[in-house]
Design a protein around this motif. Structure first.
Motif, PDB file in Angstrom:
ATOM      1  N   SER A  86       0.419  -1.357  -0.142  1.00 55.08           N
ATOM      2  CA  SER A  86       0.072   0.139  -0.065  1.00 55.08           C
ATOM      3  C   SER A  86       0.975   1.299  -0.489  1.00 55.08           C
ATOM      4  N   VAL A  87       0.321   2.094  -0.774  1.00 59.38           N
ATOM      5  CA  VAL A  87       0.834   3.512  -0.707  1.00 59.38           C
ATOM      6  C   VAL A  87       0.092   4.328   0.425  1.00 59.38           C
ATOM      7  N   ASP A  88       0.877   4.459   1.469  1.00 57.01           N
ATOM      8  CA  ASP A  88      -0.124   5.069   2.245  1.00 57.01           C
ATOM      9  C   ASP A  88       0.431   7.268   2.322  1.00 57.01           C
ATOM     10  N   SER A  89      -0.609   7.714   2.772  1.00 62.53           N
ATOM     11  CA  SER A  89      -0.216   9.379   3.184  1.00 62.53           C
ATOM     12  C   SER A  89      -0.508   9.592   4.827  1.00 62.53           C
ATOM     13  N   ASP A  90       0.032  10.295   5.101  1.00 61.80           N
ATOM     14  CA  ASP A  90      -0.228  11.133   6.396  1.00 61.80           C
ATOM     15  C   ASP A  90      -0.991  11.824   7.009  1.00 61.80           C
ATOM     16  N   SER A 119       0.263  18.275   0.356  1.00 58.01           N
ATOM     17  CA  SER A 119       1.181  17.242   0.313  1.00 58.01           C
ATOM     18  C   SER A 119       0.675  15.081   0.149  1.00 58.01           C
ATOM     19  N   ARG A 120      -0.292  15.774   0.775  1.00 54.46           N
ATOM     20  CA  ARG A 120      -0.855  13.804   1.063  1.00 54.46           C
ATOM     21  C   ARG A 120      -0.615  12.838  -0.340  1.00 54.46           C
ATOM     22  N   LEU A 121      -1.418  14.408  -1.298  1.00 53.32           N
ATOM     23  CA  LEU A 121      -1.185  13.716  -2.477  1.00 53.32           C
ATOM     24  C   LEU A 121      -0.389  13.357  -3.291  1.00 53.32           C
ATOM     25  N   LEU A 122       0.897  14.352  -3.334  1.00 53.67           N
ATOM     26  CA  LEU A 122       2.420  14.447  -3.523  1.00 53.67           C
ATOM     27  C   LEU A 122       2.571  13.254  -2.937  1.00 53.67           C
ATOM     28  N   SER A 123       2.282  13.137  -2.411  1.00 55.91           N
ATOM     29  CA  SER A 123       3.354  11.602  -1.587  1.00 55.91           C
ATOM     30  C   SER A 123       2.830  10.181  -2.461  1.00 55.91           C
ATOM     31  N   ILE A 124       1.244  10.203  -2.771  1.00 58.25           N
ATOM     32  CA  ILE A 124       0.614   9.299  -3.297  1.00 58.25           C
ATOM     33  C   ILE A 124       1.396   9.213  -4.488  1.00 58.25           C
ATOM     34  N   HIS A 125       1.640  10.269  -5.308  1.00 57.50           N
ATOM     35  CA  HIS A 125       1.804  10.083  -6.511  1.00 57.50           C
ATOM     36  C   HIS A 125       3.348   9.830  -6.564  1.00 57.50           C
ATOM     37  N   THR A 126       4.502  10.575  -5.596  1.00 60.31           N
ATOM     38  CA  THR A 126       5.684   9.929  -5.601  1.00 60.31           C
ATOM     39  C   THR A 126       6.359   8.280  -5.436  1.00 60.31           C
ATOM     40  N   GLN A 127       5.017   8.121  -4.072  1.00 64.29           N
ATOM     41  CA  GLN A 127       5.232   6.176  -3.688  1.00 64.29           C
ATOM     42  C   GLN A 127       4.832   5.840  -5.101  1.00 64.29           C
ATOM     43  N   LEU A 128       3.958   5.723  -5.451  1.00 62.66           N
ATOM     44  CA  LEU A 128       2.789   5.655  -6.624  1.00 62.66           C
ATOM     45  C   LEU A 128       4.071   5.573  -8.210  1.00 62.66           C
ATOM     46  N   ILE A 131       5.865   1.881 -10.201  1.00 60.37           N
ATOM     47  CA  ILE A 131       5.795   1.647 -11.554  1.00 60.37           C
ATOM     48  C   ILE A 131       7.241   1.860 -12.157  1.00 60.37           C
ATOM     49  N   GLU A 132       7.945   2.275 -11.575  1.00 57.97           N
ATOM     50  CA  GLU A 132       9.668   2.386 -12.085  1.00 57.97           C
ATOM     51  C   GLU A 132       9.821   1.131 -11.350  1.00 57.97           C
ATOM     52  N   ASP A 133       9.697   0.832 -10.405  1.00 62.85           N
ATOM     53  CA  ASP A 133      10.835  -0.463 -10.038  1.00 62.85           C
ATOM     54  C   ASP A 133       9.776  -2.289 -10.844  1.00 62.85           C
ATOM     55  N   TRP A 134       8.824  -1.505 -10.954  1.00 59.01           N
ATOM     56  CA  TRP A 134       7.866  -3.788 -11.245  1.00 59.01           C
ATOM     57  C   TRP A 134       7.551  -3.207 -12.922  1.00 59.01           C
ATOM     58  N   SER A 135       7.888  -1.729 -13.648  1.00 61.55           N
ATOM     59  CA  SER A 135       7.573  -1.852 -15.200  1.00 61.55           C
ATOM     60  C   SER A 135       6.376  -2.706 -15.959  1.00 61.55           C
ATOM     61  N   PRO A 136       5.338  -1.983 -14.984  1.00 63.96           N
ATOM     62  CA  PRO A 136       3.816  -3.053 -15.724  1.00 63.96           C
ATOM     63  C   PRO A 136       3.666  -2.036 -17.033  1.00 63.96           C
ATOM     64  N   ASP A 137       3.065  -3.576 -17.923  1.00 60.27           N
ATOM     65  CA  ASP A 137       2.519  -2.990 -18.661  1.00 60.27           C
ATOM     66  C   ASP A 137       1.101  -2.445 -18.718  1.00 60.27           C
ATOM     67  N   GLU A 138       0.735  -2.099 -17.801  1.00 58.60           N
ATOM     68  CA  GLU A 138      -0.845  -1.928 -17.679  1.00 58.60           C
ATOM     69  C   GLU A 138      -1.168  -1.431 -16.459  1.00 58.60           C
ATOM     70  N   ALA A 139      -2.197  -1.127 -16.410  1.00 55.63           N
ATOM     71  CA  ALA A 139      -3.418  -0.657 -14.567  1.00 55.63           C
ATOM     72  C   ALA A 139      -4.380  -0.428 -14.903  1.00 55.63           C
ATOM     73  N   ALA A 140      -4.742  -0.775 -13.522  1.00 51.04           N
ATOM     74  CA  ALA A 140      -6.525  -1.215 -13.747  1.00 51.04           C
ATOM     75  C   ALA A 140      -6.736  -0.383 -12.293  1.00 51.04           C
ATOM     76  N   VAL A 141      -7.406   0.328 -12.593  1.00 51.69           N
ATOM     77  CA  VAL A 141      -8.149   1.401 -10.886  1.00 51.69           C
ATOM     78  C   VAL A 141      -9.279   1.033 -10.573  1.00 51.69           C
ATOM     79  N   GLU A 142     -10.194   0.452  -9.697  1.00 50.47           N
ATOM     80  CA  GLU A 142     -11.713   0.459  -9.100  1.00 50.47           C
ATOM     81  C   GLU A 142     -11.676   2.427  -9.177  1.00 50.47           C
ATOM     82  N   GLU A 143     -13.042   2.267  -9.451  1.00 53.29           N
ATOM     83  CA  GLU A 143     -14.107   3.517 -10.027  1.00 53.29           C
ATOM     84  C   GLU A 143     -14.779   3.922  -8.328  1.00 53.29           C
ATOM     85  N   THR A 144     -14.536   4.920  -8.255  1.00 55.00           N
ATOM     86  CA  THR A 144     -15.265   5.622  -7.152  1.00 55.00           C
ATOM     87  C   THR A 144     -16.482   5.519  -6.868  1.00 55.00           C
TER      88      THR A 144
END
Length: 174
Positions: A35-39, A46-55, A59-72
C-alpha cells in the motif's frame, strides 16, 4: 506469447492498495503488493504528492504494462467522496504519465469477475485472490482489493483478446 504485467490499484487517500501480477493467457502469477500511505495529519496537497511519488516509484521499479483502477463509490459523506476523488485522480494521472493504459472497473464488476456475484463479501473476494494467486496470503485489505482489480483486468483482457482473435464469438461460444 509474452507475459503482461498488470498493476491493480485500489484508491484511497490514507491507504492506496497496489498489486502487481503477471498474466500469460489463462495463467496468473503473483509478483508483489502493498500500500501507498499518506500522513492523515498532512495537508491535502502534500498527501496527494506523497501518493504520486510513491506510486511513481512502484511503477518505475516493477515496469507494469497496464494499470487497472477501481471506480470511486460515492459515500454518504460528500467531503470523503471528494477527497477520495482527488486521490483517484492523482493515481490515474500517475499511471497515465508513466505511459500505462488505464482501465477502470466498478467494485461490483470486480466481485463478479472473481466470485460470480457483485454482492460478494470482502472475505469471499480475498479467498478467491489467494486461490488464484498462491503466495498472496499475508497482505492488507487494500492490497488484496488491488490484486482483485488486477485479476479482474486480466480476465477482461483475456476475453477481449479471444474475441479479437476469433477464438470465441460475442455470445461466448467457440
Amino acid at each position: 506469447m509474452r507475459a503482461t504485467r498488470l498493476l491493480g490499484l485500489d484508491p484511497g487517500l490514507r491507504h492506496t492498495g497496489w498489486g502487481m501480477i503477471e498474466s500469460n493467457a489463462n495463467h496468473l502469477r503473483f509478483l508483489a503488493c502493498g500500500s501507498v500511505d499518506s500522513d492523515d495529519k498532512g495537508d491535502l496537497a502534500s498527501r496527494l504528492l506523497s501518493i504520486h511519488t510513491q506510486l511513481a516509484k512502484i511503477i518505475e521499479d516493477w515496469s507494469p504494462d497496464e494499470a487497472a483502477v477501481e471506480e470511486t463509490v460515492v459515500n454518504v459523506n460528500a467531503l470523503s467522496s471528494l477527497k477520495l476523488g482527488h486521490a483517484r485522480g492523482v493515481i490515474v494521472l500517475t499511471a497515465a504519465t508513466a505511459g500505462l493504459p488505464v482501465s477502470e472497473y466498478a467494485s461490483k464488476r470486480v466481485k463478479r469477475a472473481l466470485v460470480g456475484t457483485g454482492a460478494a463479501t470482502k472475505e469471499q473476494v480475498a479467498m478467491m485472490v489467494t486461490r488464484l494467486l498462491p503466495g498472496a496470503r499475508a497482505v492488507t485489505h487494500d492490497a488484496m482489493d488491488a490484486l482483485a482489480i488486477a485479476i479482474c483486468h486480466a480476465h477482461e483482457r483475456s476475453t477481449v483478446h479471444m474475441l479479437r482473435d476469433g477464438r470465441i464469438m460475442a455470445g461466448g461460444r467457440p
